[in-house]
Enzyme design. Structure first.
Site, PDB file in Angstrom:
ATOM      1  N   GLU B  50      40.691  48.013  44.104  1.00 21.67           N
ATOM      2  CA  GLU B  50      40.487  46.608  43.249  1.00 21.67           C
ATOM      3  C   GLU B  50      40.877  46.644  41.651  1.00 21.67           C
ATOM      4  O   GLU B  50      41.430  45.795  40.961  1.00 21.67           O
ATOM      5  CB  GLU B  50      38.975  46.198  43.295  1.00 21.67           C
ATOM      6  N   PHE B 112      22.884  44.144  50.887  1.00 19.41           N
ATOM      7  CA  PHE B 112      24.044  45.040  51.196  1.00 19.41           C
ATOM      8  C   PHE B 112      25.424  44.672  50.286  1.00 19.41           C
ATOM      9  O   PHE B 112      25.690  43.513  50.293  1.00 19.41           O
ATOM     10  CB  PHE B 112      24.524  45.123  52.535  1.00 19.41           C
ATOM     11  N   GLN B 113      26.154  45.614  49.451  1.00 17.38           N
ATOM     12  CA  GLN B 113      27.101  45.245  48.630  1.00 17.38           C
ATOM     13  C   GLN B 113      26.597  44.013  47.546  1.00 17.38           C
ATOM     14  O   GLN B 113      27.404  43.283  47.179  1.00 17.38           O
ATOM     15  CB  GLN B 113      28.149  44.676  49.357  1.00 17.38           C
ATOM     16  N   LYS B 162      28.405  33.947  49.182  1.00 18.31           N
ATOM     17  CA  LYS B 162      29.264  33.624  50.416  1.00 18.31           C
ATOM     18  C   LYS B 162      28.649  32.426  51.158  1.00 18.31           C
ATOM     19  O   LYS B 162      29.401  31.625  51.638  1.00 18.31           O
ATOM     20  CB  LYS B 162      28.623  34.853  51.522  1.00 18.31           C
ATOM     21  N   MET B 478      48.270  64.082  25.349  1.00 12.05           N
ATOM     22  CA  MET B 478      47.535  63.655  24.205  1.00 12.05           C
ATOM     23  C   MET B 478      46.224  64.425  23.658  1.00 12.05           C
ATOM     24  O   MET B 478      45.944  64.611  22.578  1.00 12.05           O
ATOM     25  CB  MET B 478      47.297  61.903  24.037  1.00 12.05           C
TER      26      MET B 478
END
Lengths: 155, 567
Positions: B50, B112-113, B162, B478
């Protein structure tokens, strides 16, 4: 501010993320239920206050920001104090409450609960005037402010 | 007719003219994906993580000026997106991120999630919304696009539970939107503009300091006209490269921590400094106390009032949209009978040439080890300065900024504010999809490229033929440089042992690659990568570069602009 879910946390989050200090914050819906009004008491140099004002204005939910201390204004805070009120103290507490124009709003045989309204320093003065050991509990709302005279905050 | 929340979401994106959605499916967004499957108004690009979806949308936005769109699921989908969102926020990139959320009755149940996506992203978005009522879905998406793309742009997140994607309601997409609490200023204050013009006309040692705001607001044309009209020298920030042509004699290159000697000296010694769409940040001006010069006056043009007098007090603040303000200034200058003092200006430009002759970007051209600077000079030569160049973060980023001389805006795409390693490859995907026929180079390091290397699979699936220019010095360069300068050469964890064979890795993903060990092979490899034969192929060039090379000039942290370490 728009009376939206999360508006308060956006303000609180802004202060903590940018390292500004909140002394007190009060918020409630206004006569227009789609708007809520917040009074924030903070401290900082002129530059910091300018940045705070700009950052608050930048929040999408903010309708308007005004620095009340720029002009004449009134601020009031409400405090409830539960004090010991037994024996000699019982009369003393009543007198102190009267002097500070407080109201006793709850009474038991051992305690008084006093309601007192005013600017923050008046509430401080009241607490200082009481015998420390007599104070059982205090709760303060933080200041609400409004401009003096014709000065109004409009969206 | 009533539509489901998922249908409405997809219709809104189509109404906004969205061309690409970068995303990754999951439970909470299955209804939305089902509607994406049924439509042909926009294309969906399936990334492999993502974070990359958001960076790709970001690259697309930077290269086009249009709002990038990413779609992720709830919980880990949203948390993976956070780095991308913060990256876009720091660089003010217009973007709308749609995230799935657990159904409204499950919110707060540790479902969940489930994460508090609106809470987690609040400090790194311009604004965000949780849509709890399907009747507000269409107007919320409209607001999101409006807020993301106007004023100082930024990412806006819309979190959709949802069940809201399942419910139905009448669909009507608002044509316009107005918000009483959000009215960005566009036109600058005319009195302030007049004062600024007078200050410019009286300047003896003028300097233009132009930032990312010039790119974001498409003001390169106006900036170039203003600088040439007055004959004033111009420096660009890392985010502003391409806003003024690097090949113009008035350009003194980039300023800041790794800016040129001439740019930093000129800014420090100027008597009138005009900051345009720039914010005096720590990597640009160093220590504000050292930066302060009593006799110097500063004009600051910016669309965001909170950028003004934040780190540096300015004399003439102008809040407004940069191209509009510059157009106004140009008009006033043209109408004025006055001209800046030409003798003073000539003396000043001569001084700048003297600083320029210090040749602060010189490096050892006779080395038999590949110098990273040489690769970038060759890249510029072979692409005729016309490529889109994305980068990751570190030494390679600074060398790309110094050595790829950008003449056009929106060609240089990098994570300046947040400094996100792993940005370059996914951002290049977004750029290439936006400009299918353009040359797109991703300049990266072996540390950064491994942070989103999985996107090589996305590039294969969607035929994205970017050219990866890996400057591989086997060090987090760096970090190594700072350890050499400031930590007594104690190279703690900055050496990358056990690197993969990048050529084989590229081939394993179905691409082409080549390893280059010798300076004599550099040109040939780049010509091959950009040849007609490889036009439709992703090419991965693994340049084995000098491990000890450092980025110069360098202003150590906390020091002032004129306190550079020079080579």
């Amino acid at each position: 501010m728009e009376n939206e879910a999360g508006a308060l946390s956006r303000v609180a989050g802004l202060f903590s993320a940018r390292g500004y200090n909140i002394e007190s914050l009060t918020v409630a819906p206004t006569e227009d239920a789609t708007l809520s009004r917040m009074t924030i008491v903070t401290r900082g140099s002129d530059e910091v206050i300018e940045q705070i004002t700009k950052q608050l204005n930048k929040l999408v939910d903010t309708v308007r920001v005004v620095d009340l201390s720029d002009g004449g204004h009134i601020e009031r805070e409400l405090m409830l104090v539960k004090v010991r009120a037994e024996g000699l103290l019982r009369e003393e507490m009543k007198r102190m409450s009267d002097i500070f124009r407080g109201r006793i709003i709850d009474v038991t045989d051992k305690t008084y609960t006093i309601e007192i309204t005013g600017a923050g320093h008046k509430l401080d003065a009241f607490l200082n005037a009481l015998d420390k050991s007599a104070i059982l509990e205090t709760v303060r709302t933080g200041a609400s402010g409004i401009g003096r005279g014709d000065r109004i905050l409009k969206s | 007719m009533e539509l489901s929340g998922a249908e409405i979401t997809v219709r809104c994106l189509a109404e906004e003219g969205v061309e690409y959605v970068f995303g990754y499916p999951g439970g909470a967004v299955l209804n939305i994906y089902d509607e994406i499957y049924k439509q042909d108004k926009f294309k969906h690009v399936l990334v492999r993580h993502e974070q990359a979806a958001v960076h790709a949308a970001d690259g697309y936005a930077r290269a086009t000026g249009r709002t990038g769109v990413a779609l992720v699921t709830s919980g880990p989908g949203a948390t993976n997106a956070v780095t991308g969102i913060a990256t876009a926020y720091m660089d003010s990139i217009p973007m709308v991120v749609i995230s799935g959320q657990v159904p409204t009755p499950a919110i707060g149940m540790d479902a969940f999630q489930e994460v508090d996506t609106v809470g987690i992203t609040r400090p790194c978005v311009k604004h965000n919304f949780l849509v709890k009522d399907i009747r507000e879905l269409a107007s919320t998406i409209k607001k999101a696009f409006y807020i993301a793309s106007t004023g100082r742009p930024g990412p806006v997140l819309v979190d959709i539970p949802k069940d809201v994607t399942q419910f139905k309601t009448e669909f009507e997409y608002p044509k316009t939107i107005s918000l009483r609490s959000y009215n960005p200023v566009t036109k600058g204050h005319s009195g302030q503009i007049k004062r600024a013009v007078q200050m410019l006309l009286n300047a003896k040692r003028p300097m233009i300091y132009a930032g990312g705001g010039v790119i974001l607001s498409d003001a390169a044309k106006q900036l170039t006209e203003l600088a040439r009209l007055l004959g004033f020298p111009c420096t660009n920030t890392l985010m502003g490269l391409g806003g003024f042509p690097a090949s113009d004699p008035l350009s003194v290159g980039m300023l800041g921590m790794h800016g040129t000697y001439e740019a930093n000296m000129a800014v420090q010694h100027s008597d009138v400094l005009v900051a345009i769409g720039a914010r005096f940040d720590d990597r640009v001006i160093g220590n504000p106390e050292h930066f302060y010069q009593e006799e110097r006056q500063i004009i600051h043009i910016d669309i965001d009032p909170s950028s003004i007098s934040k780190r540096v007090k300015v004399d003439v603040p102008i809040v407004g949209n940069v191209p509009e303000v510059l157009t106004e200034m140009i008009k006033l200058i043209k109408a004025s009978k006055e001209k800046p003092d030409q003798a003073a200006l000539k003396t000043w430009l001569t001084q700048i040439e003297l600083w320029r002759s210090r040749d602060c970007l010189k490096y050892d051209r006779s080395s038999d080890i590949i110098k990273p600077q040489f690769v970038l000079e060759k890249l510029h030569e072979i692409t005729k300065g016309d490529a889109f160049v994305t980068s990751d973060v570190g030494q390679h980023q600074m060398w790309a900024a110094q050595f790829y001389k950008f003449d056009k805006p929106r060609r240089w795409i990098n994570s300046g504010g947040l400094g996100t390693m792993g940005f370059g490859l996914p951002a290049a995907m977004g750029v290439q999809l936006a400009h299918p026929d353009a040359m797109v180079a991703c300049v990266t390091g072996e540390g950064s490229i491994q942070m989103n290397i999985q996107e090589l699979a996305t590039c294969k699936q969607f035929n994205i033929p970017i050219k990866i220019i890996l400057l591989n010095n086997r060090y987090l360069g760096m970090v190594r440089q700072w350890q050499e300068f400031f930590y007594g050469e104690r190279y703690a964890e900055s050496y990358m042992d056990t690197l993969p064979d990048f050529v084989k890795l590229a081939e394993a993903y179905g691409h082409a690659g080549r390893r280059i060990d010798n300076p004599a092979e550099v040109e040939d490899a780049l010509k091959w990568a950009f040849s007609a034969e490889m036009k439709d192929t992703l090419v991965f060039l693994d340049f084995r570069t000098d491990q000890t090379e450092n980025v110069y000039p360098m202003i150590p942290g906390g020091k002032g602009l004129s306190e550079m370490i020079l080579v």
